[in-house]
Design a protein around this motif. Structure first.
Motif, short mmCIF file in Angstrom:
data_model
loop_
_atom_site.label_atom_id
_atom_site.label_comp_id
_atom_site.label_asym_id
_atom_site.label_seq_id
_atom_site.Cartn_x
_atom_site.Cartn_y
_atom_site.Cartn_z
N ILE A 105 0.83 -1.21 0.00
CA ILE A 105 0.00 0.00 0.00
C ILE A 105 0.87 1.26 0.00
O ILE A 105 0.47 2.30 -0.53
N VAL A 106 2.07 1.16 0.55
CA VAL A 106 2.97 2.32 0.50
C VAL A 106 3.34 2.63 -0.95
O VAL A 106 3.33 3.80 -1.38
N LEU A 107 3.63 1.58 -1.71
CA LEU A 107 3.95 1.80 -3.13
C LEU A 107 2.77 2.41 -3.87
O LEU A 107 2.92 3.34 -4.67
N VAL A 108 1.58 1.88 -3.60
CA VAL A 108 0.39 2.38 -4.28
C VAL A 108 0.13 3.84 -3.88
O VAL A 108 -0.20 4.68 -4.72
N ALA A 109 0.30 4.14 -2.59
CA ALA A 109 0.08 5.52 -2.14
C ALA A 109 1.05 6.46 -2.84
O ALA A 109 0.67 7.56 -3.28
N GLY A 110 2.30 6.01 -2.99
CA GLY A 110 3.27 6.83 -3.70
C GLY A 110 2.81 7.09 -5.13
O GLY A 110 2.88 8.21 -5.64
N TYR A 111 2.27 6.05 -5.75
CA TYR A 111 1.78 6.19 -7.12
C TYR A 111 0.66 7.21 -7.19
O TYR A 111 0.64 8.11 -8.02
N VAL A 112 -0.31 7.04 -6.30
CA VAL A 112 -1.52 7.87 -6.35
C VAL A 112 -1.18 9.33 -6.06
O VAL A 112 -1.86 10.24 -6.55
N LEU A 113 -0.11 9.56 -5.27
CA LEU A 113 0.22 10.94 -4.90
C LEU A 113 1.12 11.64 -5.91
O LEU A 113 1.18 12.87 -5.95
N THR A 114 1.85 10.87 -6.72
CA THR A 114 2.87 11.49 -7.58
C THR A 114 2.29 12.58 -8.50
O THR A 114 2.74 13.72 -8.47
N THR A 115 1.30 12.20 -9.32
CA THR A 115 0.81 13.20 -10.28
C THR A 115 0.13 14.38 -9.61
O THR A 115 0.37 15.51 -10.01
N PRO A 116 -0.73 14.16 -8.60
CA PRO A 116 -1.31 15.35 -7.96
C PRO A 116 -0.25 16.31 -7.43
O PRO A 116 -0.39 17.53 -7.58
N VAL A 117 0.84 15.78 -6.86
CA VAL A 117 1.89 16.66 -6.37
C VAL A 117 2.48 17.45 -7.53
O VAL A 117 2.65 18.68 -7.46
N LEU A 118 2.76 16.75 -8.64
CA LEU A 118 3.32 17.44 -9.80
C LEU A 118 2.37 18.52 -10.31
O LEU A 118 2.77 19.63 -10.63
N VAL A 119 1.08 18.15 -10.40
CA VAL A 119 0.09 19.09 -10.96
C VAL A 119 -0.04 20.31 -10.06
O VAL A 119 0.01 21.46 -10.54
N LEU A 120 -0.18 20.08 -8.76
CA LEU A 120 -0.46 21.21 -7.87
C LEU A 120 0.79 22.07 -7.67
O LEU A 120 0.73 23.30 -7.74
N VAL A 121 1.94 21.43 -7.46
CA VAL A 121 3.17 22.21 -7.29
C VAL A 121 3.52 22.92 -8.60
O VAL A 121 3.84 24.11 -8.62
N GLY A 122 3.42 22.18 -9.71
CA GLY A 122 3.73 22.77 -11.01
C GLY A 122 2.83 23.96 -11.32
O GLY A 122 3.30 25.00 -11.78
N SER A 123 1.52 23.81 -11.05
CA SER A 123 0.60 24.92 -11.30
C SER A 123 0.94 26.11 -10.42
O SER A 123 0.90 27.26 -10.87
N ALA A 124 1.27 25.83 -9.15
CA ALA A 124 1.60 26.92 -8.23
C ALA A 124 2.82 27.68 -8.73
O ALA A 124 2.85 28.91 -8.73
N VAL A 125 3.82 26.95 -9.18
CA VAL A 125 5.03 27.59 -9.71
C VAL A 125 4.67 28.45 -10.93
O VAL A 125 5.05 29.62 -11.04
N ALA A 126 3.87 27.85 -11.85
CA ALA A 126 3.54 28.57 -13.09
C ALA A 126 2.74 29.83 -12.81
O ALA A 126 2.88 30.84 -13.49
N LEU A 127 1.89 29.76 -11.77
CA LEU A 127 1.00 30.89 -11.52
C LEU A 127 1.62 31.95 -10.62
O LEU A 127 1.04 33.01 -10.39
N THR A 128 2.83 31.68 -10.10
CA THR A 128 3.49 32.70 -9.28
C THR A 128 4.68 33.29 -10.03
O THR A 128 5.08 34.42 -9.76
N ALA A 129 5.24 32.53 -10.97
CA ALA A 129 6.40 33.05 -11.71
C ALA A 129 5.93 33.99 -12.81
O ALA A 129 5.01 33.66 -13.56
N PRO A 130 6.55 35.16 -12.93
CA PRO A 130 6.17 36.08 -14.02
C PRO A 130 6.32 35.42 -15.39
O PRO A 130 5.49 35.63 -16.27
N ALA A 131 7.36 34.57 -15.55
CA ALA A 131 7.57 33.92 -16.84
C ALA A 131 6.45 32.92 -17.13
O ALA A 131 6.16 32.63 -18.29
#
Lengths: 554, 211
Positions: free
Chosen positions: A411-437
């Motif tokens: 279940i630890v492996l599965v949890a890692g899987y399930v969390l990977t993309t949401p982390v990328l999406v949310l962190v990536g979006s936050a970076v994109a929406l705060t950086a002027p570029a």
């Protein structure tokens, strides 16, 4: 404007085609991944390439093969892009810039096929054929191989973490399945009007006396595998909206069908691989349920045409082709985001607010409805494990899936899987929406601009590749950010899947007991669909509210 | 260390496989498809080119366009295509959809301006202008218009080209396609095919196809 009857009819026709062919291909896929025999031409290739096709790889070796092959693929494609001016048939195009070459190399190796460039204005024929077409095939083959390894892990017992041979799985998937179907489909597409030549653009004088440059290229051969391998990178900028890529309603149906064929067939093959066809049927059912729902909602949104511009014009036809109409465009939009294809026959940026929101939601589901050629199956199996785990918690039993115990390590492996993309999406979006570029790339302000940015990061992280195309993404900032999202969004989950496959392969199966949740019944199908929706809901509701939902209500 | 060694070994194997794949999938496959296509469907494989007489051709020097691709028309004797966001309009080197969102103020202005323009040109009420006449297509190359937009243009084309309205209406009907198999796509009128027919029927002078 479409009518309801034909809108329903096209879906039924598509469903009938799939119902006839998916079980046949699924069975073939399963036999192929289980067979110890090689074709004569394969054996010769293995000898020539000095590969041992019969070595049963430990999951770690399997994963290293996946990573090694993909790394070489990125480097090779990067080199082709950077050296384009020296390639034959390059039509005079210069080298891609460093950030662009990086983005494109990662994009096609990860089966995302995000495009920051315009095909007809940046890429020569050699880059398209020897670079992009090749990765269209092999990135799909890699996805299928990893899914097969997971299914094999579930089917095996006491195997010391061995999950099969990556090179054999890759070669068979490409040579026995993708290549023959692509060959046939490419010729069918030419028969329907898609172009296939090696010509440079040539000028014609139009009826009004103006000059129009007619473009050419090896389009049909790329179009076929781009759809079949759920890749999605168009030969031309406007992808499958281009009349030379997708000339008619008939070619549109064929291309829609090709996106769905292998993802569903892999799920069907899963049942054969674990020697319980009902398990494959249940996975197919969940995929079909989610897909049908999104097709219905998206078709409703585009045909009803809510929003200021569609209401003023009298219909949601901005960014759509007359020959496909609103219904043919909506069906495609649901299929391309539900599979991880990302090809478009209408501009998603101009979809109605609820329509664009559903396309975004499909990707946020993690590409499981029915997902990419391989990633759809393994993504759904990961969620199936989550579902039996949650059910196990409720009744206080150790959960199991097709005879394999879901313990703490699993279940630890599965949890890692399930969390990977949401982390990328949310962190990536936050970076994109705060950086002027990042903000500099947005075409529009307000909720629609937010959706443009979130859509891009979601598309990259889930390896879809479709875009809200108003976003100017061909900048070092966006190319780098999205490249990272694509890379991590592809290979972190893959390694976790293979690790889980290894764990399963070690276990001895246990016979179902009184506390075992049957995983082939409608109850489980409903539960699994529910788990998928709840997981997305909990993760993404805030951003969906601020983007498409606010826009729908405005 | 052991992992690094294994990774290098797998990467080298990967390099060999990639080279073989490039030969098979990146050279042999597209060239085979090209070869078969050029023999079996030469006209389609080369872009479905047509001459100003409406004949099929594979020679771009005598072509007036592609049967699959729309072109800019600024001639009142001919049918107009949809608005296009590809370059200056119908530019195959710059295919593009506007990508403007449903609430975009820019798009609202564009639609209103196009409605006024079409209504004035065709001498109809703004409310009678169909949606495809005021929205840019996905490709910027849309070869088709809706039967409604074609019908709207019949009186103007007839008057300007000197053909009777009934004759023009007949030409429109000849170049209208229904849904494929009754369910796929939309009823549509092929603008270039129709315009070639108008040129032929009315005996219009054009420079199309001259190179």
């Amino acid at each position: 404007m479409s009518a309801l009857g034909p809108a329903l009819g096209q879906v039924l026709l598509l469903a009938a085609l799939l119902a006839l062919t998916v079980p046949v291909l699924g069975r073939r896929l399963a036999l192929m991944y289980l067979s110890p025999r090689h074709l004569r031409v394969e054996s010769a290739a293995y000898r020539l390439l000095r590969l041992d096709p019969d070595a049963d790889q430990h999951w770690r070796t399997y994963a290293l093969s996946v990573l090694g092959f993909s790394m070489v693929g990125v480097l090779g494609l990067y080199a082709l892009g950077r050296l384009q001016q020296h390639l034959p048939l390059s039509l005079g195009f210069p080298a891609l810039p460093a950030d662009g070459a990086w983005n494109t190399a990662v994009s096609f190796v990860t089966n995302t096929n995000w495009q920051w460039y315009s095909g007809e204005a940046a890429l020569g024929h050699t880059m398209q054929m020897a670079g992009l077409t090749v990765q269209n095939f092999v990135s799909a083959g890699v996805g299928m191989a990893v899914a097969a390894a997971l299914a094999r892990g579930l089917a095996r017992s006491g195997r010391d973490g061995r999950v099969g041979n990556f090179w054999t799985d890759l070669v068979r998937g490409v040579v026995r399945v993708l290549l023959p179907i692509a060959l046939l489909s490419a010729l069918l597409l030419v028969a329907l009007g898609a172009v296939q030549n090696l010509a440079e653009p040539h000028a014609v004088t139009t009826l009004s006396g103006a000059t129009q440059e007619i473009t050419g290229g090896p389009v049909a051969s790329q179009e076929a595998i781009k759809q079949l391998g759920t890749n999605g990178g168009g030969f031309y900028n406007v992808n499958s909206a281009h009349p030379f890529e997708n000339p008619s309603p008939a070619s549109n149906l064929l291309e829609t069908y090709l996106m769905l064929l292998v993802p569903f067939a892999m799920a069907w093959a899963f049942g054969h691989l674990v020697r319980d066809r009902r398990q494959g049927g249940a996975v197919v059912a969940v995929m079909a349920l989610l897909l049908t729902t999104s097709v219905a909602l998206l078709t409703w949104a585009e045909m009803a045409g809510p929003g200021s511009a569609p209401e003023l014009a009298g219909g949601a036809l901005e960014g759509k082709e007359v020959r496909f109409g609103t219904a043919g465009s909506a069906l495609w939009a649901a299929v391309t985001t539900g599979t991880s294809t990302g090809a478009v026959n209408a501009m998603h940026d101009s979809l109605t607010a609820p329509g664009g929101g559903i396309a975004l939601f499909n990707m946020m589901l993690g590409e499981i409805s029915p997902g990419g050629v391989g990633s759809g199956l393994y993504g759904m199996l990961m969620l199936a494990v989550v579902t039996v785990f949650l059910s196990g918690l409720m009744v206080g039993r150790t959960p199991e899936y097709v005879g394999k115990r879901i313990g703490q390590r699993e279940i630890v492996l599965v949890a890692g899987y399930v969390l990977t993309t949401p982390v990328l999406v949310l962190v990536g979006s936050a970076v994109a929406l705060t950086a002027p570029a990042g903000l500099a790339g947005l075409q529009e302000g307000g909720p629609h601009g937010l959706t443009e940015a979130v859509y891009a990061v979601t598309s990259a992280s889930n390896n879809n590749g479709s875009a809200f195309g108003g976003l100017t993404s061909g900048t070092p900032f966006w190319n780098t950010l999205l490249g990272l999202c694509m890379l991590l969004g592809r290979f972190v989950p893959m390694v976790l899947v293979l690790a889980l496959a290894g764990r399963f392969a070690e276990q001895h199966p246990r016979p179902p007991g009184a506390g075992t949740l049957p995983t082939h019944r409608p109850l489980f199908v409903t539960l699994l669909a529910g788990v998928a929706l709840v997981l997305v809901g909990l993760t993404y509701v805030p951003v969906l509210v601020l983007g498409p939902i606010v826009e729908s209500l405005s | 260390m052991k992992t690094l060694l294994a990774f290098s070994r797998q990467s080298l194997a990967g390099l060999r496989v990639l080279l073989a794949a490039t030969l098979l999938l990146g050279v042999a496959y597209p060239l085979l498809v090209t070869g078969v296509a050029q023999v079996a469907f030469p006209w389609r494989a080369d872009g479905s080119l047509v001459t100003v007489e409406g004949e099929r051709t594979t020679d771009p020097d005598e072509a007036a366009g592609s049967a699959l691709v729309g072109q800019l028309v600024d001639d009142d004797r001919l049918f107009r295509p949809r608005p296009s966001a590809a370059g200056e309009g119908y530019d195959m080197l710059a295919t593009y959809g506007s990508n403007l969102g449903p609430e975009s103020p820019e798009l609202l202005d564009l639609i209103a301006a196009r409605q006024a323009e079409v209504a004035a040109r065709e001498g109809v009420d703004v409310a009678d202008v169909p949606p495809d006449a005021v929205t840019a297509s996905a490709s910027g190359l849309d070869p088709d218009i809706s039967p409604r937009y074609a019908a709207l243009q019949v009186p103007r084309v007839a008057a300007a080209s000197g053909l009777p309205e009934a004759a023009v209406r007949e030409l429109v009907a000849e170049h209208t396609a229904g849904r494929t198999l009754g369910v796929l796509g939309e009823p549509r009128v092929d603008v270039l095919g129709l315009n070639l027919a108008v040129v032929d029927a009315a005996g219009l002078e054009t420079t199309g196809g001259d190179r």
